[in-house]
Motif scaffolding. Structure first.
Motif, mmCIF file in Angstrom:
data_model
loop_
_atom_site.group_PDB
_atom_site.id
_atom_site.type_symbol
_atom_site.label_atom_id
_atom_site.label_comp_id
_atom_site.label_asym_id
_atom_site.label_seq_id
_atom_site.Cartn_x
_atom_site.Cartn_y
_atom_site.Cartn_z
ATOM 1 N N TYR A 268 0.802 -1.221 0.000
ATOM 2 C CA TYR A 268 0.000 0.000 0.000
ATOM 3 C C TYR A 268 0.840 1.278 0.000
ATOM 4 O O TYR A 268 0.359 2.360 0.328
ATOM 5 N N ILE A 269 2.081 1.181 -0.414
ATOM 6 C CA ILE A 269 2.958 2.353 -0.464
ATOM 7 C C ILE A 269 3.001 2.873 -1.895
ATOM 8 O O ILE A 269 3.163 2.102 -2.850
ATOM 9 N N GLU B 163 6.764 7.426 -2.734
ATOM 10 C CA GLU B 163 6.902 7.734 -1.310
ATOM 11 C C GLU B 163 8.301 7.380 -0.812
ATOM 12 O O GLU B 163 8.829 6.317 -1.132
ATOM 13 N N GLY C 296 -0.691 4.055 -4.124
ATOM 14 C CA GLY C 296 -0.673 2.959 -3.168
ATOM 15 C C GLY C 296 -1.965 2.164 -3.093
ATOM 16 O O GLY C 296 -2.119 1.311 -2.220
ATOM 17 N N GLY D 270 -2.414 1.862 4.969
ATOM 18 C CA GLY D 270 -1.558 2.942 5.413
ATOM 19 C C GLY D 270 -2.378 3.918 6.235
ATOM 20 O O GLY D 270 -3.592 4.053 6.034
ATOM 21 N N TYR D 271 -1.748 4.622 7.156
ATOM 22 C CA TYR D 271 -2.510 5.399 8.138
ATOM 23 C C TYR D 271 -3.302 6.550 7.520
ATOM 24 O O TYR D 271 -4.214 7.093 8.153
ATOM 25 N N GLN E 99 -4.983 6.154 4.547
ATOM 26 C CA GLN E 99 -5.776 5.562 3.467
ATOM 27 C C GLN E 99 -7.178 5.123 3.879
ATOM 28 O O GLN E 99 -7.882 4.517 3.081
ATOM 29 N N ARG F 127 -5.046 1.794 11.014
ATOM 30 C CA ARG F 127 -4.212 0.696 10.527
ATOM 31 C C ARG F 127 -5.010 -0.432 9.883
ATOM 32 O O ARG F 127 -4.467 -1.212 9.110
#
Length: 273
Positions: free
Chosen positions: A185-186, A190, A210, A236-237, A239, A265
């Motif tokens: 999910y990055i 990034e 992501g 991801g925090y 998303q 999370r």
């Protein structure tokens, strides 16, 4: 130097590049001694520093993750073998298991699906939590699947855990009571730092925003989640809204779970009641 002094010196050296310098030093020393960290700490004043410790310390100072040096990682209530072929299991991902424990407080899941199983961490943690459950782990990487299968054997869970190669949920028949999903999910642009730089790129990146793998996974979830079941999906925090929108498009309800740091999370997806 004696062992306590060596640990202190190693901590100072590691503090330049690690936020967990003391823990790193203790884990490396315990590994060098062939002891658990607890045993090593209890006996440290009576133990001698092994000859291999400086070499292990140099590897950590060069940026190699502790899990790759020791070959193991604790996750939930189990200990796993890890290699550079798999994502290193992290405490943040335990948020998915915590969400499942809360959901199944009054009854146990009988069937579990782990998409992107990697080392098998999520599936095997869940199977250890519910002794009557059976599960399937799917991953695109044959080398990761070999690690997961070995972990299942070492934990005595091989009779309840099956693993197969696959492209997310393609060809997977449901439904399942519990789905555990930790996709890449990055975003490709990034910046990254620390141990994550040693994780396989295929387990990290998912397009410019992501979200590529969430877009592929979401349409299969309605048919895969059994009535009364749930999917725990790591995010991801930042998303929660974007992944939540993908779930809502499929007619699913969802709630957000936070990790120990208070960051978003996990999304828990269910069929609307």
């Amino acid at each position: 130097m004696n062992l306590p002094d060596t640990l202190r010196a190693a901590t100072v050296a590691l503090a330049v590049s690690s936020d967990t310098a003391r823990l790193d030093a203790e884990l490396l020393m315990a590994h060098a001694l062939g002891l658990s960290r607890g045993d090593m700490l209890l006996r440290q004043r009576d133990l001698r520093v092994p000859e291999i410790f400086p070499a292990l310390l140099d590897r950590r100072l060069s940026g190699e993750p502790i899990a790759h040096i020791t070959g193991t990682r604790d996750f939930w209530t189990i200990s796993l073998r890890v290699t550079p072929d798999t994502l290193i299991p992290r405490p943040d991902s335990e948020t998915l298991i915590e969400a499942a424990v809360d959901h199944f407080r009054d009854h146990a899941p009988a069937s579990i699906l782990d998409l992107g199983t990697g080392s098998g961490a999520l599936l095997l943690a869940a199977l250890s939590e519910w002794p009557q459950a059976r599960g399937l782990g799917v991953d695109a990487s044959p080398t990761a699947l070999a690690v997961a299968q070995d972990n299942a054997v070492q934990l005595g869970l091989a009779d309840r855990a099956a693993f197969r190669p696959g492209d997310w949920a393609d060809g997977v028949d449901g439904p399942f009571d519990l789905l555990l999903i930790n996709p890449p999910y990055i975003g490709t642009d990034e910046p990254l730092s620390g141990d994550v730089l040693r994780d396989p790129a295929s387990a990290l990146f998912a397009g410019i925003d992501g979200l590529d793998d969430y877009r592929r996974i979401a349409p299969d979830l309605p048919r895969l989640i059994a009535p009364g079941g749930m999917a725990a999906i790591e995010i991801g925090y930042r998303q929660a809204d974007s992944v939540g929108a993908l779930l809502a498009e499929q007619g699913l309800a969802f709630v957000v779970r936070r990790d120990l740091a208070g960051l978003n999370r996990c999304l828990v997806a269910t069929h609307p009641s």
